[in-house]
Design a protein around this motif. Structure first.
Motif, PDB file in Angstrom:
ATOM      1  N   PRO A  93      29.019 -21.948  16.154  1.00 22.03           N
ATOM      2  CA  PRO A  93      27.801 -21.445  15.516  1.00 22.03           C
ATOM      3  C   PRO A  93      26.584 -21.646  16.415  1.00 22.03           C
ATOM      4  O   PRO A  93      26.512 -22.611  17.174  1.00 22.03           O
ATOM      5  N   SER A  94      25.656 -20.716  16.325  1.00 21.84           N
ATOM      6  CA  SER A  94      24.422 -20.843  17.087  1.00 21.84           C
ATOM      7  C   SER A  94      23.261 -20.389  16.221  1.00 21.84           C
ATOM      8  O   SER A  94      23.446 -19.743  15.188  1.00 21.84           O
TER       9      SER A  94
ATOM     10  N   TYR B 104      24.266 -17.864  13.378  1.00 21.64           N
ATOM     11  CA  TYR B 104      25.203 -16.811  13.754  1.00 21.64           C
ATOM     12  C   TYR B 104      26.560 -17.485  13.959  1.00 21.64           C
ATOM     13  O   TYR B 104      26.685 -18.398  14.782  1.00 21.64           O
ATOM     14  N   HIS B 105      27.550 -17.073  13.169  1.00 20.45           N
ATOM     15  CA  HIS B 105      28.874 -17.670  13.260  1.00 20.45           C
ATOM     16  C   HIS B 105      29.910 -16.653  12.799  1.00 20.45           C
ATOM     17  O   HIS B 105      29.712 -15.965  11.803  1.00 20.45           O
TER      18      HIS B 105
ATOM     19  N   THR C 192      26.205 -23.083   4.664  1.00 18.78           N
ATOM     20  CA  THR C 192      27.208 -23.647   5.546  1.00 18.78           C
ATOM     21  C   THR C 192      27.144 -25.158   5.621  1.00 18.78           C
ATOM     22  O   THR C 192      28.061 -25.795   6.121  1.00 18.78           O
TER      23      THR C 192
ATOM     24  N   ASN D 143      33.481 -18.757  17.015  1.00 15.08           N
ATOM     25  CA  ASN D 143      33.712 -19.958  16.218  1.00 15.08           C
ATOM     26  C   ASN D 143      32.733 -21.077  16.539  1.00 15.08           C
ATOM     27  O   ASN D 143      32.768 -22.133  15.923  1.00 15.08           O
TER      28      ASN D 143
END
Length: 168
Positions: free
Chosen positions: A22-23, A153-154, A164, A20
């Protein structure tokens, strides 16, 4: 006072919870004896401004981390939102990850062409952190491409930034 047993989350629950946050998605690279080595890494962070440093965390089961010892030259390419295929490619095993991939070379280190940003440096420390190896990197050079959004990435999936971003 009674002692209470410490309970840890299951690996599945922990992974779902961490997902949860995001990166960005990076490809970490080096060149060892003329061979290009690279792998996908989402555990990347800024560490220090003075001196400029970043860190990455690599699964200790990855064979690639063995090429990244203290003093090793290293590159980090922050993938752009249109580079999902490269994130998947550099995460796979058993194939030539660099085959047919456009790269830019800086000080003999391969970088992913078209990346949103990049960092070139040298591994300064290695630490064991659970099942990962944490590498600290002294940044010798870096740059970014204005107006290019990074791949995210999430939730266990790769996403385009534009899908997003909040709208006003």
């Amino acid at each position: 006072m009674s002692e209470r047993a410490v309970r840890f989350p299951t690996s599945t629950h922990y992974r779902q919870t961490v997902a949860n946050f995001p990166s960005g998605v990076t490809v970490v690279t080096t060149n060892k004896d003329g061979e290009d080595i690279g792998l996908t890494v989402s555990a990347f962070a800024s560490l220090s401004l003075q001196p400029p440093m970043v860190l990455v965390s690599i699964d200790q089961n990855s064979r690639s981390h063995t090429y990244l010892q203290v003093g090793s030259p290293i590159g980090v390419s922050v993938l752009a939102e249109g580079q999902t295929d490269l994130a998947v490619r550099f995460a796979r095993h058993g194939l030539d990850r660099f085959a047919d991939v456009e790269i830019d070379r800086r000080a003999d280190i391969p970088f992913i062409a078209g990346a949103a940003a990049w960092f070139r440096g040298e591994v300064t420390s290695r630490y064991r952190g659970g099942d990962h190896i944490i590498l600290t990197i002294a940044v010798h050079d870096c740059d970014f491409r204005e107006g290019i959004d990074p791949l995210l990435y999430h939730g266990g999936r790769l996403h385009a930034w534009s899908n997003t971003a909040a709208t006003s």
